[in-house]
Write a protein that holds these residues in place. Structure first.
Motif: not given
Length: 469
Positions: A120-126, A146-151, A165-175, A213-214
């Motif tokens: 239910d909660h996707r994560t996007l790691y940029v 994890s299948d719900d962790l997008y990179l 807009d594409e992933v619609k994550p619940s958590l964004l990590v920007l590094d 967001t982190i």
């Protein structure tokens, strides 16, 4: 013909590249952040404009009618990080994590991103500092798949917003926030204008879509967060990631938190397989021995509200040079010098000024609070006299220049932690409060009373040997 008068917008203005402070004239030193040579010309001064009243986005409500459920925290899957955050990430909250290069920020956040990802909660790691392949190799090493962790590997702000807009994550990590730039803003990535624009755009997107967001931030040479000071005011949470690169211990300390307190500290251990939380980290700071050794003393320090038992070690040897060495590791040099002066003048321990003195802590912990003064003084006295302190003894207290032992905060919590780990004796200032069952506590008023716990020893004939009276 009279010369044309210079208008306000034609006059140049200047801005500090470190903190973003602006002025109408050039200065060699920024009065805001006190950095030298960072004030540069930025073009014409902005024109003064007024803002007319506009349409409100939502009507103001009595505070009792505001729905507080929107600020309910969701756990990250890492209990030590949840401890610092006050329960987890709040939807729409923006956190800034800063630390020195190589301390383990990317490793920690990749592990957090994987554990926070669920159906239910996707994560996007940029990542803007590494390629996607490099991050994948680290994820394989620490088990963060994890299948719900997008990179995504991006350095363009518009592309990052497109991924949201594409992933619609619940958590964004920007590094990291210093590597992303907007093509609409002049300046290189990491500059004041770029960092302000990138952070502002991501904060707006997080608030509008309810994304936690982190942002990873760099630090300067003096350890402060790089970029404009405004960045720390914009975000909701500021976390400091601390630790010696040559030690296993890592600490996450809350500097600012709009959703919780800032007196909690998360402890982690960095190893080859990644980074893991330490619910009971006191064992890292102790050396288990069958018999006591001269020059060692245990104390209980408070990191936030968490008590940690730590060991102080000291060694004194005959100096071979006119100016004896004073070397410290994990301790403040000024505090150690003060304890040496107190021991020599108030404790009547001679010959300390003519010996090389080395003092350190175990496990990479840094003891900066005054409550460790008594342990430092006893370790130095024990090393100078070559007499070990009694076994299972902890020392807690601040030592003044007059030799008095002052009270410190949290004595009961410190004693409870020492008793839990099996220590049976403690030296504390007067009026310690409730004493844990099975622990013998000796209240000491000054450094002379504390030094009486050292066992008597035969006198030595060497002129350079330490002698306590």
């Amino acid at each position: 013909m009279a010369a044309r008068k210079t208008s306000a917008k034609d006059r140049p203005s200047y801005r500090c590249t470190e903190c973003g402070w602006q002025t109408a004239k050039w200065l060699g030193r920024c009065p805001e952040c006190h950095a030298w040579g960072t004030v540069e010309e930025m073009g014409g001064a902005p024109a003064v404009r007024t803002t007319a009243p506009g349409r409100v986005s939502a009507s103001a409500l009595p505070i009792g009618q505001v729905d507080g459920r929107q600020a309910t925290a969701r756990g990250t899957g890492v209990p030590e990080l949840d401890r610092v955050l006050g329960g987890g990430f709040v939807p729409g909250a923006v956190a800034l994590l800063a630390g020195e290069p190589g301390v383990g920020k990317s490793t920690l956040l990749l592990d957090v991103a994987a554990k926070a990802a669920s159906g239910d909660h996707r994560t996007l790691y940029v990542t803007g500092e590494e390629s996607a392949g490099q991050v994948r190799l680290r994820a394989d090493r620490i088990g963060a798949i994890s299948d719900d962790l997008y990179l995504a590997a991006e350095t363009d702000l518009s592309a990052v917003l497109g991924h949201l807009d594409e992933v619609k994550p619940s958590l964004l990590v920007l590094d990291s926030v210093q590597t992303v730039a907007s093509p609409e803003i002049d300046g290189a990535p990491g500059g004041v204008a770029q960092v302000r624009e990138v952070a502002g755009a991501l904060i707006r997107a997080s608030k509008e879509r309810g994304i936690s967001t982190i942002l990873v931030g760099h630090v300067t040479k003096d350890g402060s967060i790089a970029g404009p000071r405004l960045l720390e005011h914009l975000v909701d949470v500021v976390l400091q990631f601390e630790g010696d690169r040559h030690a296993r211990l890592r600490l996450v300390r809350g500097v600012k938190n709009r959703y919780g307190t800032t007196d909690e500290v998360g402890c982690f251990e960095l190893h080859d397989e990644g980074i893991t939380g330490l619910a009971d980290p006191s064992g890292l700071f102790l050396t288990r021995r069958a018999e006591p050794v001269p020059g060692t003393c245990l104390t209980v320090t408070l990191e936030g509200r968490r008590p940690l038992v730590a060991e102080v070690q000291a060694l004194t040897v005959e100096s071979q040079i006119p100016s004896p060495r004073r070397t410290t590791s994990g301790l403040e040099t000024s505090r150690v010098s003060m304890m040496l002066a107190v021991l020599e003048q108030r404790g009547r321990i001679s010959a300390l000024g003519k010996r090389d003195i080395y003092s350190a802590t175990v496990g990479g912990v840094k003891l900066s609070e005054p409550a460790a003064d008594l342990a430092v003084a006893l370790a130095l006295a024990s090393a100078a006299s070559d007499s070990p302190l009694p076994k299972n003894l902890v020392a807690i207290g601040e030592v003044g220049l007059a030799g008095e032992v002052r009270r410190v905060t949290g004595v009961q919590r410190r004693l409870a932690e020492a008793a839990r780990l099996g220590f049976t004796h403690a030296l504390v200032p007067s009026d310690p409060g409730r004493i844990p069952e099975g622990m013998r506590v000796l209240e000491v008023a000054d450094i002379g009373a504390a030094l009486r716990v050292l066992p008597a020893r035969p006198a030595r004939s060497e002129s350079g040997s330490a002698r306590s009276e």
